[in-house]
Enzyme design. Structure first.
Site, PDB file in Angstrom:
ATOM      1  CE1 TYR B 102      -4.323  -1.275   0.408  1.00 28.66           C
ATOM      2  CE2 TYR B 102      -3.007  -2.881   2.191  1.00 28.66           C
ATOM      3  CZ  TYR B 102      -4.190  -2.686   1.451  1.00 28.66           C
ATOM      4  OH  TYR B 102      -5.284  -3.390   1.516  1.00 28.66           O
ATOM      5  CE1 TYR B 141      -2.121  -6.781   3.754  1.00 27.46           C
ATOM      6  CE2 TYR B 141      -2.815  -6.422   1.697  1.00 27.46           C
ATOM      7  CZ  TYR B 141      -3.304  -6.327   2.882  1.00 27.46           C
ATOM      8  OH  TYR B 141      -4.474  -5.759   3.230  1.00 27.46           O
ATOM      9  NE  ARG B 151      -7.108 -10.262   4.415  1.00 19.46           N
ATOM     10  CZ  ARG B 151      -8.144  -9.402   4.029  1.00 19.46           C
ATOM     11  NH1 ARG B 151      -8.085  -8.067   4.073  1.00 19.46           N
ATOM     12  NH2 ARG B 151      -9.173  -9.971   3.446  1.00 19.46           N
ATOM     13  CG  HIS B 154      -8.108  -7.461  -0.073  1.00 19.04           C
ATOM     14  ND1 HIS B 154      -7.084  -8.127   0.285  1.00 19.04           N
ATOM     15  CD2 HIS B 154      -8.300  -6.023   0.236  1.00 19.04           C
ATOM     16  CE1 HIS B 154      -6.608  -6.978   1.232  1.00 19.04           C
ATOM     17  NE2 HIS B 154      -7.421  -6.077   1.316  1.00 19.04           N
ATOM     18  CG  HIS B 156     -10.158  -2.272   1.162  1.00 16.19           C
ATOM     19  ND1 HIS B 156     -10.651  -2.631   2.116  1.00 16.19           N
ATOM     20  CD2 HIS B 156      -8.803  -2.337   0.832  1.00 16.19           C
ATOM     21  CE1 HIS B 156      -9.604  -3.148   2.802  1.00 16.19           C
ATOM     22  NE2 HIS B 156      -8.361  -3.070   2.210  1.00 16.19           N
TER      23      HIS B 156
END
Lengths: 190, 231
Positions: B102, B141, B151, B154, B156
């Site tokens: 991120y 990640y 995770r 994905h 959001h």
């Protein structure tokens, strides 16, 4: 068969670069908005009393005369055009977001009675699989006594829904959101 | 006007889900109070198409150069649970880059940042409730929820719909991801079919030749029921 609503999932800790880049969303009321201008300092604490520094707070409220700029409101046409009514900020390292707004007017409630002035708050954060919804009322407002939503909260927890004026700073109201603790804020299932 | 329906709890996450450790000291410990829908809950912020920038929906064109990774198209339709289109509503997305990182100061996953990728996008649904993004397939990640926790990839999704009560933040997953059955976040939704609805579908019709794979992700918001408001 009708489709079922999609399941909620957490916003996670790393949304800032996408969702809270617009700091103007900290101000719900343009310079010409009518009403009593206030700063609302919202602070979020977790079950250990530690600040929640990775949350996103959204506010939704009526203008100073209790009107929403939304077709569902029969008085939409006369809403205050300088008032946005929506705010969104990330919390800082102290778990705090400070919004600039005006004190909302009274909005029609259930059974035709007027509600006390209130602001709806949505809280999104890591560890919250669905948003948490609460309401901010203003301590000392006489209308609180007759508010039907406030009276739904257990009496001994009702004060968790109250913002209090900051004794040191005129026009500043403080509201604390306590997650998962003895002093847990009343959260609503909407 | 009629009241908004309340969703079946089996299709929504439980709030205290111990396998997702962050819920333990954050999720409510006391029961939620059922809030009847007053005008405050039946209204909500409405957004304007004019506020959209030209590249808001195309995350591959927000910087001078092209981002690294697998270019994809993510599109779908937003409807309510009566099957009606949710028109002109804001859809926002938020994701990692292709390496699973991120763009955030507190993300310390040792994967490279991409100077040509931010990871935020916005679009409005059209007359039929349809939206479309161009982006890069996000990476899986690691996170420190448990030993060797990863995770699944994905995106959001954040949506408003017509009212305060229709607000939704969810996550879109990718078909065939081996991490999906291991994920404590998705697992928090009790109903298997509801979990599967958060997994996008590969769609050859959305796929553009010599350009990008297409994934379809339809989203259902709460709609109105057959009983009127109590006022």
């Amino acid at each position: 068969m009708d489709p079922a609503p999609s399941g909620s999932q957490t916003i996670g800790p790393f949304f800032h670069f996408a969702l809270t880049t617009d700091e103007a969303l900290g101000c719900l009321a343009g310079p010409d908005a009518k009403g009593e201008r206030i700063h609302l300092r919202c602070r979020v604490l977790d079950g250990d009393g530690a600040p929640v520094s990775d949350a996103m707070i959204e506010l939704w409220q009526a203008d100073s005369d209790g009107r929403y700029n939304h077709p569902e409101d029969p008085r939409q046409k006369s809403h205050d055009p300088a008032f946005r009514g929506f705010g969104r900020l990330a919390t800082n390292d102290e778990g705090v977001s400070v919004f600039e707004t005006i004190k909302p007017g009274r909005v029609a409630g259930l059974d035709g009675a007027l509600q006390a002035p209130h602001i709806n708050l949505s809280l999104f954060a890591r560890g919250l699989l669905n948003r948490l919804v609460t309401r901010i009322y203003f301590a000392g407002d006489p209308a609180n006594q007759e508010d039907t939503v406030l009276s739904l909260a257990p009496e001994d927890r009702r004060d968790t829904l109250l913002a209090h004026p900051d004794p040191q700073h005129t026009g500043v109201w403080r509201f604390e959101v306590h997650l998962c603790s003895e002093h847990e804020t009343v959260f609503f299932d909407v | 006007m009629n009241a908004y329906k309340r969703p079946d709890p089996a299709g929504q996450p439980v709030l205290q889900h111990d396998r997702y450790r962050s819920t333990i000291r954050r999720a409510p410990s006391k029961p939620l109070i059922v809030l009847p829908h007053t005008l405050t809950e039946r209204t909500g912020p409405l957004f304007n198409h004019d506020a959209m920038g030209e590249t808001d929906h195309d995350l591959t064109r927000q910087h001078p150069g092209e981002p690294q990774g697998e270019r994809i198209i993510v599109a779908g339709r937003v409807i309510d649970d009566n099957g009606r289109s949710v028109r002109h509503t804001l859809v926002e997305i938020c994701q990692t880059n292709a390496a699973g990182r991120y763009l955030h100061a507190k993300d310390n996953h040792p994967a490279p940042l991409d100077p040509n990728f931010t990871g935020g996008g916005r679009a409005m649904t059209d007359e039929n409730g349809c939206y479309r993004f161009v982006t890069i397939k996000p990476g899986a990640y690691p996170w420190r929820n448990h030993i060797n926790a990863w995770r699944p990839a994905h995106i959001h999704f954040s949506l408003f719909g017509p009212a305060f009560v229709t607000r939704l933040i969810t996550q879109m997953y990718f078909p065939g991801d081996p991490l999906i059955p291991l994920d404590p976040v998705l697992e928090s939704i009790p109903d298997e079919k509801a979990r599967q609805r958060l997994v996008s579908r590969f769609d050859l019709d959305l796929t553009e030749p010599e350009w990008a794979l297409g994934y379809r992700f339809d989203i259902v918001l709460r709609g109105r029921g057959s009983t009127p408001f109590e006022e």
